[in-house]
Scaffold this motif. Structure first.
Motif, PDB file in Angstrom:
ATOM      1  N   GLU A  49       0.832  -1.201   0.000  1.00  4.88           N
ATOM      2  CA  GLU A  49       0.000   0.000   0.000  1.00  4.88           C
ATOM      3  C   GLU A  49       0.871   1.257   0.000  1.00  4.88           C
ATOM      4  OE1 GLU A  49      -2.936   0.028   3.128  1.00  4.88           O
ATOM      5  OE2 GLU A  49      -3.479   2.103   2.657  1.00  4.88           O
ATOM      6  N   THR A 108       1.081   4.016  -2.979  1.00  4.21           N
ATOM      7  CA  THR A 108       0.790   5.423  -2.692  1.00  4.21           C
ATOM      8  C   THR A 108       1.947   6.303  -3.139  1.00  4.21           C
ATOM      9  OG1 THR A 108      -0.539   4.772  -0.791  1.00  4.21           O
ATOM     10  CG2 THR A 108       0.147   7.065  -0.865  1.00  4.21           C
ATOM     11  N   THR A 121       2.050   6.807  -6.924  1.00  6.32           N
ATOM     12  CA  THR A 121       1.025   7.651  -7.545  1.00  6.32           C
ATOM     13  C   THR A 121       0.914   9.021  -6.880  1.00  6.32           C
ATOM     14  OG1 THR A 121      -0.638   6.662  -6.100  1.00  6.32           O
ATOM     15  CG2 THR A 121      -0.386   5.683  -8.290  1.00  6.32           C
ATOM     16  N   ASP A 122       1.605   9.209  -5.757  1.00  2.61           N
ATOM     17  CA  ASP A 122       1.529  10.463  -5.008  1.00  2.61           C
ATOM     18  C   ASP A 122       1.971  11.636  -5.889  1.00  2.61           C
ATOM     19  OD1 ASP A 122       1.435  11.564  -2.014  1.00  2.61           O
ATOM     20  OD2 ASP A 122       3.100  12.503  -3.068  1.00  2.61           O
ATOM     21  N   GLU A 123       1.110  12.647  -6.020  1.00  3.82           N
ATOM     22  CA  GLU A 123       1.420  13.739  -6.958  1.00  3.82           C
ATOM     23  C   GLU A 123       2.601  14.579  -6.512  1.00  3.82           C
ATOM     24  OE1 GLU A 123      -2.239  16.147  -7.227  1.00  3.82           O
ATOM     25  OE2 GLU A 123      -1.106  17.661  -6.139  1.00  3.82           O
ATOM     26  N   ARG A 124       2.802  14.703  -5.179  1.00  3.37           N
ATOM     27  CA  ARG A 124       3.962  15.468  -4.707  1.00  3.37           C
ATOM     28  C   ARG A 124       5.254  14.731  -5.075  1.00  3.37           C
ATOM     29  NH1 ARG A 124       6.071  14.473   0.076  1.00  3.37           N
ATOM     30  NH2 ARG A 124       7.792  15.737   0.795  1.00  3.37           N
ATOM     31  N   PHE A 139       5.901  15.332  -8.648  1.00  7.44           N
ATOM     32  CA  PHE A 139       6.404  16.700  -8.801  1.00  7.44           C
ATOM     33  C   PHE A 139       7.887  16.763  -8.417  1.00  7.44           C
ATOM     34  CE2 PHE A 139       7.162  20.759  -6.507  1.00  7.44           C
ATOM     35  CZ  PHE A 139       7.099  21.622  -7.584  1.00  7.44           C
ATOM     36  N   GLY A 165      -5.516   9.416  -1.079  1.00  7.63           N
ATOM     37  CA  GLY A 165      -4.645   8.601  -1.929  1.00  7.63           C
ATOM     38  C   GLY A 165      -3.260   9.186  -2.101  1.00  7.63           C
ATOM     39  N   VAL A 166      -2.795   9.922  -1.073  1.00  5.77           N
ATOM     40  CA  VAL A 166      -1.443  10.489  -1.111  1.00  5.77           C
ATOM     41  C   VAL A 166      -0.704  10.084   0.165  1.00  5.77           C
ATOM     42  CG1 VAL A 166      -2.112  12.481  -2.520  1.00  5.77           C
ATOM     43  CG2 VAL A 166      -2.180  12.668  -0.030  1.00  5.77           C
ATOM     44  N   SER A 167       0.586  10.414   0.233  1.00 11.99           N
ATOM     45  CA  SER A 167       1.350  10.067   1.429  1.00 11.99           C
ATOM     46  C   SER A 167       1.090  11.086   2.547  1.00 11.99           C
ATOM     47  CB  SER A 167       2.840  10.039   1.098  1.00 11.99           C
ATOM     48  OG  SER A 167       3.271  11.332   0.740  1.00 11.99           O
ATOM     49  N   THR A 205       2.862  14.302   2.064  1.00 12.62           N
ATOM     50  CA  THR A 205       2.212  15.249   1.139  1.00 12.62           C
ATOM     51  C   THR A 205       1.210  16.121   1.896  1.00 12.62           C
ATOM     52  OG1 THR A 205       2.505  13.781  -0.746  1.00 12.62           O
ATOM     53  CG2 THR A 205       0.753  15.409  -0.932  1.00 12.62           C
ATOM     54  N   TYR A 251       3.956  22.893  -0.513  1.00 15.55           N
ATOM     55  CA  TYR A 251       3.549  22.314  -1.799  1.00 15.55           C
ATOM     56  C   TYR A 251       2.110  22.710  -2.122  1.00 15.55           C
ATOM     57  CZ  TYR A 251       2.120  18.804  -5.200  1.00 15.55           C
ATOM     58  OH  TYR A 251       1.614  18.192  -6.315  1.00 15.55           O
ATOM     59  N   SER A 309      -2.423  19.922  -7.126  1.00 17.63           N
ATOM     60  CA  SER A 309      -3.007  20.045  -8.457  1.00 17.63           C
ATOM     61  C   SER A 309      -4.487  20.381  -8.264  1.00 17.63           C
ATOM     62  CB  SER A 309      -2.878  18.717  -9.200  1.00 17.63           C
ATOM     63  OG  SER A 309      -3.698  17.742  -8.574  1.00 17.63           O
ATOM     64  N   LEU A 366      -6.377  17.331  -6.899  1.00 20.49           N
ATOM     65  CA  LEU A 366      -6.243  17.059  -5.464  1.00 20.49           C
ATOM     66  C   LEU A 366      -6.970  18.129  -4.650  1.00 20.49           C
ATOM     67  CD1 LEU A 366      -5.100  15.279  -3.228  1.00 20.49           C
ATOM     68  CD2 LEU A 366      -2.957  16.559  -3.368  1.00 20.49           C
ATOM     69  N   ARG A 370       4.082  28.187  -7.219  1.00 18.04           N
ATOM     70  CA  ARG A 370       5.114  27.277  -6.723  1.00 18.04           C
ATOM     71  C   ARG A 370       6.468  27.938  -6.648  1.00 18.04           C
ATOM     72  NH1 ARG A 370       2.888  21.713  -9.524  1.00 18.04           N
ATOM     73  NH2 ARG A 370       1.286  21.382  -8.023  1.00 18.04           N
TER      74      ARG A 370
END
Lengths: 133, 69
Positions: A62, A66, A69-72, A75, B24-26, B29, B38, B41, B44, B69
């Motif tokens: 998991e 994550t 696919t995490d957008e940060r 980036f 669905g992010v860490s 984040t 940060y 998008s 998000l 940014r």
């Protein structure tokens, strides 16, 4: 990358590495192949370990998914490539001049070509992406 | 861009880990978003606003002078 494909790739890397080591041992070939074989085995083993862990450990799976696919993270990866590219151009440019001054024509040409190739790739990528977005 | 994520999240009693999982992010984040290091998008940002049943403008505070940014 699909985990099953990663497991297959890592297994192939280990086998190719072992074949290289064996070939060098039997034929007494160049030590560069020995190093390459050893490196392939180590990289393959690490990939295999991570692939098996991904399959067995749900929490790790998991977390890995994550992170992928995490957008940060995406980036940061893009920014890291930008920094690496910029650094390469700057260092390559400086080295081109330094080697030229030192009279090392071949190395100067090599560095200059590397920088030119990167800049060319940048412009090609820019043109393609400009059409896409 | 400033935002009210931490304030709203705390108000709703949601932990960072829980919130990160829902988005669905860490967790890192979420932490970066809350400290303003940060900017998310639009997808998000929309997801976050929808999670709190609010509009994007209520969560994210746009200032004309800010650089992107």
């Amino acid at each position: 990358m699909n985990n099953n494909r990663r497991l297959i790739n890592s297994s192939v890397e280990i086998v190719v590495g072992a074949v290289l080591l064996l070939a060098v041992k039997l034929t007494g070939g160049d030590s560069i192949w020995l190093g390459m074989g050893g490196a392939l085995i180590v990289v393959g083993a690490i990939q295999l370990f991570l692939g098996l862990r991904y399959r067995a450990d749900a929490e790790y799976r998991e977390r890995t998914d994550t992170e992928a696919t995490d957008e940060r993270n995406q980036f940061i990866r893009s920014r890291a490539w930008v920094c690496a590219g910029t650094g390469f151009v700057i260092v390559g440019g400086v080295m081109t001049v330094v080697f030229q001054i030192l009279g090392r024509q071949e190395l100067s040409t090599l560095c200059g070509t590397g920088v030119s190739l990167l800049v060319l790739l940048y412009w090609l990528s820019y043109l393609v992406l400009k059409k896409k977005y | 861009m400033k935002n009210r994520i931490e304030e709203i999240r705390r108000m709703r009693g949601v932990r960072q880990e829980e919130f990160a999982k829902a988005m669905g992010v860490s967790r890192q984040t979420i932490s970066s978003l809350e400290t303003g290091r940060y900017n998310p998008s639009i997808f998000l940002a929309y997801k976050i606003a929808r999670y709190f049943s609010m509009t994007i403008e209520e969560v994210f505070l746009f200032e004309e002078s800010e650089d992107n940014r």
